[in-house]
Design an enzyme around this catalytic site. Structure first.
Site: not given
Lengths: 570, 130, 246, 118
Positions: A36, A45, A50, A117, A212, A231, A233, A243, A246, A277, A345, A369, A380, A386
């Protein structure tokens, strides 16, 4: 009213949700999986992520350094056993994504390339140009289409979890297109609904990130863990909050204050732009306060400068950033610096879940998340979310399928009654309510601005207390909300009302959890308690629903294996 | 799209498109010069053109290579035209243009033009290498 | 600047009450040059009329939700700037060629079926085991299909396609482009499974290369090219005796 | 879909124009066939094309024909994918080659039509 029944039901169609659905099917091909989502899965999202996905893939990398970087980045609030398991699974999942068609950027020999990163001590972030989330989501969604066992309910909004004998046996969902309430029962339910960034005004999160799943689980009695850890960013576009990845800094971009100075040398001298961050966002706000930021129509900002990288590198590795700069700021990033400022973020906190995604409610799982499995702690690291969706989505999917194999189905009668109750509640609260005079839009905007002001990069007792009071006021006003839209067909105003209801709930958990944590750790920076306090707060905050706005808070020990807390400097 | 439906490459459409595409290239490369020279420059007397005199025209048309060339040009061109006009009709809101009878009429028309062309080329000026 | 406003005329349609869509005018403050049409719609929904229905999420041109007709052209409303229309009014309507559900919301289930029908996943004769690591693939090999992989399923191309408007059975631009994305992927071996779907009568052959799909694509995908290339490849496979993959 | 959809936007109109080029070109080729068949009635029966009306018709056909050539060759260049030594030939090069071929073919045919008229 309809009555669909599944073995495993996934709520949410983003990276974690779809990964969970596939994992459930692959763990047991006889499992029927329902999914669902309040939007079509490819709208989720995840699509906006990125920069990339971290995994210790290469020969120059090791599980230990990835684990240590993550734990240090978390300001020692991460559960170390969870981190250790995560770093071992992440490379497997990255390869799995590659087999499913994700167009990872490559090295000249055809292997998956990595980039540096923030907070990572070596190059370990896999990427698909600068649209990594987009490519991963589309690859995994399109792959999911080959499994006939996965049956989707697109554009259906879950309003309530069905709980029978303190076990989760499904959900009540509002079909947005028809306005019909359905009970969707399942032997196990996985929440993968993403973040809650929309409680803030200035956020990178999309309109759908309204927490939700967190609110659903919280109201059903599950705990929300470490919700104060929000967090920010460092690099969002002023005004829109879009965004700027980074990876721009990973590829060598500079952050400059209005004196043209790489000010991070005062804050993270050894890492500079590749610091974590939370620290960089604080550094930027500090610079703003000391008068070294640029002044713009949308507040203070810094320059993110990539001009020295050259057009070729930018077009190869950051083409989307160039597109965003051109369209939303009217600049060519090859020729001009990008204006940026810290922006909400990510929510490190979430539904309290263990390493398999199991929550405190039997049959209820959480991943991505919306969950807190203990991976991210106080902060984080960029590119860990990801792979988190993949690793813990898959873990939850497998665990849920395993549990569903032996669990009994829900009993029809109480489900039917619960469905009627819920449909009646929503209708009387919104559709048939007489005499309300409050609008959703203004209440939401006020909540968002209050949150920006009181629960931002820096917090203090006074601001958080005022925020708590004001959220109470907003909750009272929300009780008097009147919707303009009485249609059953695609009534987005009712959805907005239900989302605001959820957001007010989660926002107060963020605020009360923040008030109680009287220390500064990770993203939770208290002006009135600027030091980390391991003696009292090397602990997870877990919030439980009560009859008032304030949750009941409990504290739980952090799992520490071999990395003893040290001072955190970069 | 039901479960029983087994997708299959539409060979007929593939053939129509193949002829259309070739006809398109051939007409694109060759038509303008014919129209310019035979339709404008010749009649206006700007340059001498073979079809302005029976003798010169007959001489050229008698060449088997010219006959073959004309057959290729006209043959492919009319498949191209038939295809475009059929789709144009559909674009004007005549769904029947996509039906089988329409296919028979349009591509059949092209075939008729080709047969007529062959007949004319064979019955006009016997083949000679002079 | 502060008092500047723009007129937004938004299509309204509630199947429970209306027979036909109608346009409703709203005056919206236009206070920042970087405001987009979506910002104007959000202002209407939050402050003027909460019943206006439309889809949106990421507001950065990547989720693909907010496609609508803006002054007659399919656009992502998060990417259509008010400054390009002001001081004339902006007319916002649902995407052409789709069944209308409500106001600015169209029914895209048809595409979801078409997407599935082209088997948009990697097909291998022999699956590579996970332990064997990744398939080797160079950036140049990715370049072969890169642009077709950038499709965000926003449906603007379908709204721009008159062929789809005339015949909804047509497989259409995005689905064909995605089929090509997989066919051109060096990791994929599913050409034989996918070709019959795209080369059906209602597939690529319906397209007469209007080319507007490629014009309106906000992500630089060229679906018209994908369709024509597929026609050419399919034909070559039949015409050439040893029809190879390309 | 309203049947006048193609009048509502320039791009659609140009597309319909492109598709329509087939009709005048077909008529012109039918005339060409008719002229050729006129050769069958011998030197006395053959009337060379000279009328002003025909010239005017040809001018119109030439415009359509040029539009067809321009659009078709350009689009053909876009869709052709040719690899030489594993490298993709840029479509600019293909389009350029197409237009070159057009020029060469036109020159050869013009030469034949004019040279053999002596």
């Amino acid at each position: 009213m309809d009555f669909e029944s599944y073995d495993v039901l996934v709520v949410g169609g983003g990276l974690a949700g779809i990964r969970a659905a596939i994992a459930a099917v692959e763990a047991n091909p006889n499992v029927r999986v329902g999914m669902v989502s309040k939007v079509y899965p490819m709208r989720s999202h995840t699509v906006s992520a990125e920069g990339g996905a971290a995994a210790a893939l290469g020969p120059g990398d090791s599980f230990e350094t990835h684990a240590f970087d993550t734990i240090k980045g978390s300001d020692y609030l991460a559960d170390q056993d969870v981190v250790e398991a995560f770093v071992r699974e992440a490379p497997v999942e990255i390869i799995q994504m590659e087999h499913w068609g994700c167009p990872w950027s490559r090295n000249p020999d055809g292997t998956i390339a990595v980039r540096p990163f923030g907070g990572m001590s070596t190059w370990r972030t896999c990427f698909a140009a600068d649209k990594t989330g987009f490519h991963m989501l589309h690859a995994v969604f399109q792959t999911s289409l080959k499994y006939p066992q996965i049956i989707r309910h697109d554009e259906a909004f879950v309003t309530k979890l069905l709980i029978e004998d303190s076990r989760c046996v499904g959900v009540v969902a509002l079909d947005i297109k028809t306005g019909r309430f359905d009970a969707i029962t399942a032997k196990s339910v996985i929440l993968a609904t993403g973040g809650v960034g929309r409680v803030y005004a200035f956020t990178t999160n999309g309109n759908i990130c309204t927490g939700d799943g967190m609110a659903l689980a919280y109201r059903a009695g599950a705990g929300l863990k470490d919700m104060e850890m929000v967090q920010f960013h460092p690099t969002g576009l002023p005004f829109t909050g879009i965004l700027i990845t980074e990876a721009v800094r990973g590829e060598g971009g500079y952050l400059l204050n209005k004196d043209g100075e790489r000010f991070l040398k005062r804050y993270v001298p050894n890492k500079m732009e590749l610091g974590p961050r939370d620290i960089i966002s604080r550094a930027m706000v500090t610079e703003f306060e000391e008068g070294r930021g640029f002044e713009g129509p949308h507040g203070k900002y810094m320059h993110l400068d990539v001009r020295h990288l050259g057009e070729k590198v930018i077009d190869r590795k950051l083409p989307f950033m160039r597109e965003l700069g051109r369209e939303y700021v009217g600049i060519d990033i090859v020729k001009e610096p990008i204006p940026v400022r810290p922006v909400q973020h990510y929510e490190m906190g979430g539904v309290d879940a263990n390493i398999s995604g199991e929550t405190e409610i039997l049959g209820l799982y959480a991943a991505g998340e919306c969950a807190n499995v203990g991976l991210n702690g106080g902060n984080r690291l960029g590119s860990n979310s990801l792979p988190e969706c993949l690793v813990f989505g898959a873990a939850a999917g497998r665990a849920a399928a395993h549990y569903a194999a032996t669990a009994k189905p829900a009993t029809a009668n109480p489900v039917d009654a619960m469905l009627w109750d819920e449909a009646r509640r929503v209708e009387s609260d919104y559709l048939e309510k007489k005499g309300g005079n409050e609008r959703i839009g203004p209440i939401r905007e006020e909540m968002q601005h209050e949150m920006d002001a009181g629960a931002g990069v820096f917090r203090n007792k006074e601001g958080l207390s005022r925020l708590a009071r004001n959220l109470g006021g907003l909750r009272e006003r929300f009780e008097k909300v009147k919707v303009d839209d009485t249609s059953r067909t695609f009534n987005t105003e009712i959805i907005a009302a239900l989302e605001l209801d959820f957001m007010l709930e989660v926002a107060s958990v963020i605020v009360f959890s923040g008030l109680a944590r009287e220390e500064s750790r990770g993203a939770h920076a208290r002006r009135d308690f600027p030091e980390r306090d391991d003696e009292h707060f090397l602990k997870h905050t877990v919030a439980y629903h009560t009859n008032t706005l304030a949750p009941r808070l409990e504290y739980r020990d952090v799992h520490i294996t071999e990395y003893q807390p040290q001072a955190r400097s970069y | 799209m039901n479960a029983e439906h087994r997708p299959r490459t539409a060979i007929d459409h593939l053939f129509f498109w193949f002829m259309f595409a070739n006809g398109g290239v051939i007409t694109a490369l060759l038509m303008p010069v014919h129209v310019l020279v035979q339709g404008i420059l010749g009649p206006l007397g700007v340059v001498p053109v073979v079809d302005q005199h029976y003798d010169t025209y007959a001489n050229v048309i008698g060449n088997p290579l010219v006959k073959l060339y004309l057959l290729v040009l006209i043959g492919f061109a009319f498949f191209h035209f038939a295809h475009r006009l059929r789709y144009l009709l559909a674009d004007f809101g005549v769904p029947a243009a996509k039906s089988l009878p329409a296919q028979v009429i349009f591509y059949g028309g092209a075939v008729v033009v080709i047969l007529v062309t062959i007949w004319i080329l064979l019955t006009t000026i016997p083949i000679s290498f002079g | 600047m502060a008092d500047k406003t723009i007129t937004v005329r938004a299509a309204r349609f509630d199947p429970e009450h209306d027979k036909e869509p109608r346009l409703q005018s709203y005056e919206v403050p236009f206070y920042d040059e970087s405001m987009v049409v979506l910002d104007a719609l959000n202002h209407i929904k939050n402050h003027i009329d909460g019943s206006l229905s439309y889809r949106w999420s990421c507001r950065m041109g990547i989720c693909g939700s907010c496609g609508m007709m803006v002054n007659g052209t399919p656009k992502l409303t998060c990417n259509a700037f008010l400054r390009d229309y002001w001081p004339r009014p902006v007319v916002v309507q649902p995407l052409n060629n789709f069944p209308l559900i409500r106001d600015l919301v169209i029914d895209m289930d048809d595409f979801m079926h078409k997407l599935k029908s082209i088997k948009p996943w990697i097909i291998r004769k022999q699956e590579l085991p996970l332990g064997a690591g990744e398939h080797r693939q160079t950036n140049e090999q990715i370049d072969d299909f890169r642009q077709f992989s950038e499709c965000i399923n926003c449906m603007l191309c379908y709204a721009a396609c008159p062929i789809y408007g005339l015949n909804e059975e047509f497989l259409g631009p995005a689905a064909t482009a995605l089929a090509r994305r997989y066919n051109l992927d060096s990791r994929d071996e599913g050409l034989k499974d996918r070709l019959p779907v795209v080369a059906e009568a209602e597939g690529i052959w319906e397209c007469s290369f209007v080319g507007e799909c490629s014009v309106v694509c906000p992500k630089g995908v060229d679906p018209a090219k994908a369709i024509q290339q597929t026609k050419l490849d399919t034909t070559m496979r039949f015409v050439l005796p040893y029809g190879n993959r390309e | 879909m309203p049947l006048n959809w193609w009048t509502r936007q320039r791009h659609y109109f140009l597309y319909m124009l492109r598709e329509f080029t087939a009709l005048p070109m077909a008529l012109w080729l039918i005339w060409l066939l008719y002229e050729i068949s006129g050769l069958r009635s011998g030197a006395h029966g053959y009337t060379p094309p000279r009328s002003g009306l025909f010239v005017a018709f040809s001018v119109v056909v030439l415009l359509f024909s040029l539009y067809h050539s321009y659009t078709f060759l350009k689009l053909a260049g876009v869709i052709m994918r040719i690899k030489v030594l594993d490298r993709q030939i840029p479509s600019r090069v293909i389009v350029f080659t197409m237009f070159g071929a057009w020029a060469v073919a036109s020159a050869v045919i013009a030469f034949v039509l004019i040279w053999f008229a002596r």
